[in-house]
Design a protein around this motif. Structure first.
Motif, PDB file in Angstrom:
ATOM      1  N   TRP A   1      -7.169  11.685   4.375  1.00 53.89           N
ATOM      2  CA  TRP A   1      -7.698  10.622   3.513  1.00 53.89           C
ATOM      3  C   TRP A   1      -7.973  11.222   2.133  1.00 53.89           C
ATOM      4  CZ3 TRP A   1      -7.969   5.855   2.234  1.00 53.89           C
ATOM      5  CH2 TRP A   1      -9.002   5.357   1.431  1.00 53.89           C
TER       6      TRP A   1
ATOM      7  N   GLU B   1      -2.672   9.996   3.100  1.00 51.23           N
ATOM      8  CA  GLU B   1      -1.426  10.702   2.774  1.00 51.23           C
ATOM      9  C   GLU B   1      -0.865  11.324   4.042  1.00 51.23           C
ATOM     10  OE1 GLU B   1      -2.827  12.088  -1.718  1.00 51.23           O
ATOM     11  OE2 GLU B   1      -2.246  13.617  -0.247  1.00 51.23           O
TER      12      GLU B   1
ATOM     13  N   GLY C   1       0.804  -1.224   0.000  1.00 48.03           N
ATOM     14  CA  GLY C   1       0.000   0.000   0.000  1.00 48.03           C
ATOM     15  C   GLY C   1       0.833   1.268   0.000  1.00 48.03           C
ATOM     16  N   ASN C   2       2.103   1.171   0.360  1.00 47.48           N
ATOM     17  CA  ASN C   2       2.957   2.362   0.361  1.00 47.48           C
ATOM     18  C   ASN C   2       3.468   2.717  -1.033  1.00 47.48           C
ATOM     19  OD1 ASN C   2       4.073   1.233   3.526  1.00 47.48           O
ATOM     20  ND2 ASN C   2       2.789   3.002   3.221  1.00 47.48           N
TER      21      ASN C   2
ATOM     22  N   ARG D   1      -6.372   6.565  -0.559  1.00 47.85           N
ATOM     23  CA  ARG D   1      -5.138   6.447   0.230  1.00 47.85           C
ATOM     24  C   ARG D   1      -5.079   7.486   1.346  1.00 47.85           C
ATOM     25  NH1 ARG D   1      -1.080   8.665  -4.546  1.00 47.85           N
ATOM     26  NH2 ARG D   1      -1.193  10.882  -4.022  1.00 47.85           N
TER      27      ARG D   1
ATOM     28  N   ASN E   1       2.331   7.691   1.181  1.00 49.24           N
ATOM     29  CA  ASN E   1       1.004   7.250   0.753  1.00 49.24           C
ATOM     30  C   ASN E   1       0.770   5.882   1.344  1.00 49.24           C
ATOM     31  OD1 ASN E   1       0.374   9.406  -1.068  1.00 49.24           O
ATOM     32  ND2 ASN E   1       1.892   8.537  -2.479  1.00 49.24           N
ATOM     33  N   SER E   2      -0.456   5.635   1.796  1.00 44.04           N
ATOM     34  CA  SER E   2      -0.802   4.298   2.266  1.00 44.04           C
ATOM     35  C   SER E   2      -2.146   3.930   1.616  1.00 44.04           C
ATOM     36  CB  SER E   2      -0.880   4.297   3.797  1.00 44.04           C
ATOM     37  OG  SER E   2      -0.893   2.981   4.273  1.00 44.04           O
ATOM     38  N   HIS E   3      -2.027   3.236   0.454  1.00 44.93           N
ATOM     39  CA  HIS E   3      -3.225   2.913  -0.332  1.00 44.93           C
ATOM     40  C   HIS E   3      -4.019   1.794   0.325  1.00 44.93           C
ATOM     41  CE1 HIS E   3      -0.587   4.887  -3.250  1.00 44.93           C
ATOM     42  NE2 HIS E   3      -1.695   5.244  -3.880  1.00 44.93           N
ATOM     43  N   LYS E   4      -5.326   1.894   0.216  1.00 46.80           N
ATOM     44  CA  LYS E   4      -6.239   0.895   0.781  1.00 46.80           C
ATOM     45  C   LYS E   4      -6.997   0.240  -0.382  1.00 46.80           C
ATOM     46  CE  LYS E   4      -4.701   2.663   4.529  1.00 46.80           C
ATOM     47  NZ  LYS E   4      -3.599   2.006   5.221  1.00 46.80           N
TER      48      LYS E   4
END
Ligand code: AVI
Length: 318
Positions: free
Chosen positions: A242, A250, A164-165, A248, A280-283
């Protein structure tokens, strides 16, 4: 201390890639520094502390999913595979998989050799029958794994939602590289954090104790520690938002006032309200995750999630 050593005529100890990423990242618009630079010793300690925070659900949720899923993974994957873990770090999740799958060989791959050797020692002591073959490498590119396991089918393990990063394009490249590294007949067990209410997501990245804030701010402290820099740390604050468009979280460092500083002799002026994008941490929802896996050359065969649907674990085959 470091600056003094440099002034005294010693060679700079800073990683040239760190210097280059910081300078280029602060010169571009929007300003952004890659998240990989969070993880110096202090940053790694702060990340470990994050994983225990009440608001940071991913680590404990994935661990509980693994407890249920791993016996099933062992059944589906069958005996005799080598387990290959990408970015093993100091993972506490690995023993859950190793106990269930009982592989003869375990190959932890990490870019940080010190970390790798330490965690390999701990695991080898915990699993005396297991052959542990630590592999120091950057797994973003296809790797030639040790010859001794050339003909052994592999089970790749990539927990933590680290995928996710990466922006989706990079995530697909990484999945393809993993497929190439693991070879014919491989399987992949991968964790991905799911899309959920921002009221749950945002506090997970902006906790009440301020540990995530300290983790983010440590990047500025690292710049001052390792480079010839005078960034006014107190002029910045941690910000987690968010981004629904891109699914994601941020993380940014936001200037609270106009700030002027120099790094390696280069002047920077950041206006109040401007941010430096640091992570970034994508979901991923279930369908998104399956599309991502397929784009990377993997066929998803099983998904496990927790009762609240916070996090998912996928098993895929090459
Ligand atoms: C390592 N990675 C999966 C973490 C995440 O959740 O994206 C990094 C992190 N950043 C802030 N908190 C945790």
């Amino acid at each position: 201390m470091l600056k003094r050593e440099i002034e005294d005529g010693e060679q700079s100890l800073a990683d040239p890639a760190f210097r280059a990423d910081v300078l280029a990242g602060l010169e571009r618009r929007p300003r952004a520094i890659p998240a990989r630079w969070f993880y110096d010793r202090r940053g790694s300690e702060l990340f470990e502390a994050i994983t225990d925070l009440p608001e940071y659900y991913p680590t404990r949720t994935e661990r509980s999913i693994l407890e249920t899923a791993c016996p099933e993974v062992a059944e589906i994957a069958g005996a005799g595979r080598a387990v290959v873990e990408f970015g093993s770090g100091s993972s506490t999740k690995t023993p859950i998989l190793l106990s269930a799958v009982a592989p003869s060989v375990y190959v932890p791959i990490d870019i940080s050799g010190d970390f790798l050797r330490e965690s390999s020692r701990v695991l080898a002591a915990q699993f005396p029958e297991l052959l542990v073959l630590p592999f120091e490498a950057d797994f973003m590119r296809p790797l030639a794994l040790p010859k001794t396991i050339e003909d052994t089918p592999k089970l790749g393990f990539f927990p933590g939602s680290t995928i996710g990063n990466m922006i989706p394009l990079m995530a697909v490249d990484l999945l393809k590289a993993m497929r190439a590294s693991l070879g014919i007949g491989a399987m992949l067990l991968i964790g991905m954090d799911r899309i959920k209410d921002p009221a749950v997501l945002v506090p997970a990245y902006d906790d009440a104790q301020g540990v995530t804030a300290a983790f983010n701010m440590n990047l500025l402290e690292r710049i001052n520690r390792e480079l010839d820099a005078d960034v006014p740390i107190e002029a910045f604050r941690h910000k987690a938002v968010w981004n629904d468009d891109r699914a994601r979280i941020e993380m940014h460092l936001e200037a609270q006032r106009d700030a002027a500083f120099t790094i390696e002799g280069r002047p920077f002026d950041i206006a109040a309200g401007e941010t430096i994008h640091t992570e970034n941490s994508h979901k991923y929802g279930s369908r998104d995750a399956r599309i991502l896996l397929r784009s990377g050359g993997w066929t998803p065969i099983r998904e496990w999630t927790d009762p609240a649907g916070l996090f998912s674990l996928y098993l895929a085959e090459a």
